[in-house]
Write a protein that holds these residues in place. Structure first.
Motif, PDB file in Angstrom:
ATOM      1  N   VAL A 102      -2.661  -5.905  -3.493  1.00  0.00           N
ATOM      2  CA  VAL A 102      -2.154  -4.866  -2.603  1.00  0.00           C
ATOM      3  C   VAL A 102      -1.927  -5.465  -1.218  1.00  0.00           C
ATOM      4  O   VAL A 102      -2.828  -6.092  -0.648  1.00  0.00           O
TER       5      VAL A 102
ATOM      6  N   HIS B 192      -1.470  -4.568   2.512  1.00  0.00           N
ATOM      7  CA  HIS B 192      -1.832  -3.413   3.311  1.00  0.00           C
ATOM      8  C   HIS B 192      -0.977  -3.300   4.573  1.00  0.00           C
ATOM      9  O   HIS B 192      -0.315  -4.249   4.985  1.00  0.00           O
ATOM     10  N   ARG B 193      -1.037  -2.130   5.189  1.00  0.00           N
ATOM     11  CA  ARG B 193      -0.221  -1.866   6.378  1.00  0.00           C
ATOM     12  C   ARG B 193      -0.593  -2.774   7.545  1.00  0.00           C
ATOM     13  O   ARG B 193       0.238  -3.053   8.411  1.00  0.00           O
TER      14      ARG B 193
ATOM     15  N   GLU C 228       0.830  -1.199   0.000  1.00  0.00           N
ATOM     16  CA  GLU C 228       0.000   0.000   0.000  1.00  0.00           C
ATOM     17  C   GLU C 228       0.871   1.258   0.000  1.00  0.00           C
ATOM     18  O   GLU C 228       0.596   2.224  -0.730  1.00  0.00           O
ATOM     19  N   ASP C 229       1.933   1.248   0.792  1.00  0.00           N
ATOM     20  CA  ASP C 229       2.825   2.401   0.855  1.00  0.00           C
ATOM     21  C   ASP C 229       3.593   2.588  -0.448  1.00  0.00           C
ATOM     22  O   ASP C 229       3.881   3.723  -0.859  1.00  0.00           O
TER      23      ASP C 229
ATOM     24  N   THR D 298      -2.879   3.389  -7.863  1.00  0.00           N
ATOM     25  CA  THR D 298      -3.919   2.733  -7.081  1.00  0.00           C
ATOM     26  C   THR D 298      -4.327   1.458  -7.797  1.00  0.00           C
ATOM     27  O   THR D 298      -4.096   1.313  -9.007  1.00  0.00           O
TER      28      THR D 298
ATOM     29  N   GLU E  48       1.326   4.304  -2.949  1.00  0.00           N
ATOM     30  CA  GLU E  48       1.209   5.727  -2.629  1.00  0.00           C
ATOM     31  C   GLU E  48       2.439   6.490  -3.094  1.00  0.00           C
ATOM     32  O   GLU E  48       2.329   7.574  -3.678  1.00  0.00           O
TER      33      GLU E  48
END
Length: 324
Positions: free
Chosen positions: A229, A231-232, A206-207, A215, A210
């Motif tokens: 993706v 994710h954190r 995810e980072d 996206t 960004e």
């Protein structure tokens, strides 16, 4: 320079990866790098990690890359071959060294990593070293953003590999694998950002998305068929034109988080190659990652096919945790 010598009549690979493989020296667990006196030798490299993971899961895998004509290079190639990875197209360069990665290992604090790769054999990868026969018959070609960031010639070689993969009818999977020690965010956006839309399958944090200004919906609109993706919160989602699937991380005691992303990629891509539905691909990725983070090096925890099946059964509560 020369190709690594192996018997003629190379078998057709199912998967081809291309990138840097370095000698890894990991300090004894818990000891800061600056104080460490005992190290364990292994191999590090995003593409070689994925190659190892897929090979252990039963996929015939070929690694393309360059090492120096030195003890480190011979050690790297020997370990790859020990996992039945085809290194017959690996280039051995007598005028440049094999890259070296030094790091420590801590389960509960930041890990220090030192790269010694400037001027390495891997950074000298060129487009003219890559030929159609290297990817002929492959179902999947896997690359990461690290390779094009090594040098201008390695960037051009990555673009060439994408062309060869398309011509061969192979799927392309791409993991940006952002490492800011290789370049500024701006350089990552200019070099690696455009490559995301050229893949069939993207696997990105995810980072990372960004930072790269991307996206999952945007990637799908650009022609990517499968956008994964990470994710954190350690969960992962997989999005296609048909929907989105989600997988939580399997909770395990983590000894060392390094290598989790490559392990996830190997498990997920193995599922894709096996024709599994996306929810099972995500579960396989999460399971392989959970096994790897319980070990110190990037590759110690990578399972074989039977090990993955047992792990999934255990994580999902369908089997005894002790294999007798």
């Amino acid at each position: 320079m020369s190709y690594e010598e192996q018997p003629r009549g190379r078998p057709v690979p199912e998967v081809v990866t291309c990138g840097e493989a370095m000698l890894l020296m990991v300090a004894e667990p818990g000891v800061p790098l600056e104080r460490a006196t005992v190290f364990r030798r292994s191999v590090a490299g995003a593409e070689s990690n994925v190659a190892t993971g897929l090979a252990r899961l039963g996929h015939h895998t070929r690694w393309l890359g360059r090492v120096g004509d030195d003890p480190s290079g011979r050690s790297v190639l020997a370990q790859l071959r020990a996992d039945a990875i085809d290194t017959s197209y690996a280039v051995v360069d007598p005028s440049a060294p094999t890259g070296l990665l030094l790091r420590d290992s801590h389960p509960a604090r930041a890990i220090d990593v030192q790269y010694h790769r400037a001027g390495s054999a891997a950074s000298r990868l060129t487009a003219d070293e890559l030929t159609a026969e290297m990817v002929e018959g492959a179902r999947l070609v896997h690359i990461t953003g690290i390779t094009p960031m090594l040098s201008d010639s390695a960037h051009t070689a990555t673009l060439r590999l994408l062309e060869l993969a398309r011509a061969a009818g192979a799927m392309v999977s791409f993991d940006p694998n952002v490492r800011l020690k290789l370049g500024t965010p701006e350089r990552w956006r200019s070099v690696v950002g455009p490559l995301l839309g050229q893949a069939d399958i993207t696997l990105a944090g995810e980072d990372e998305l960004e930072l790269l200004g991307a996206t999952a919906p945007g990637l799908l609109a650009a022609g990517v068929t499968t956008a994964v993706v990470k994710h954190r919160d350690k969960s992962a989602t997989c999005s296609t034109a048909d929907g989105t699937w989600r997988q939580d991380a399997f909770r395990v005691p983590a000894a060392d988080p390094v290598g989790a992303g490559d392990a996830f990629a190997a498990g997920f891509l193995s599922g894709v190659l096996s024709g599994a539905p996306y929810d099972r691909c995500l579960a396989a990725g999460a399971a392989v990652a959970a096994l790897v983070v319980q070990c110190t090096t990037d590759t110690d925890g990578l399972p074989d096919r039977q090990g993955l099946v047992r792990a999934l059964s255990s994580f999902m509560g369908a089997a005894e945790t002790v294999h007798r």
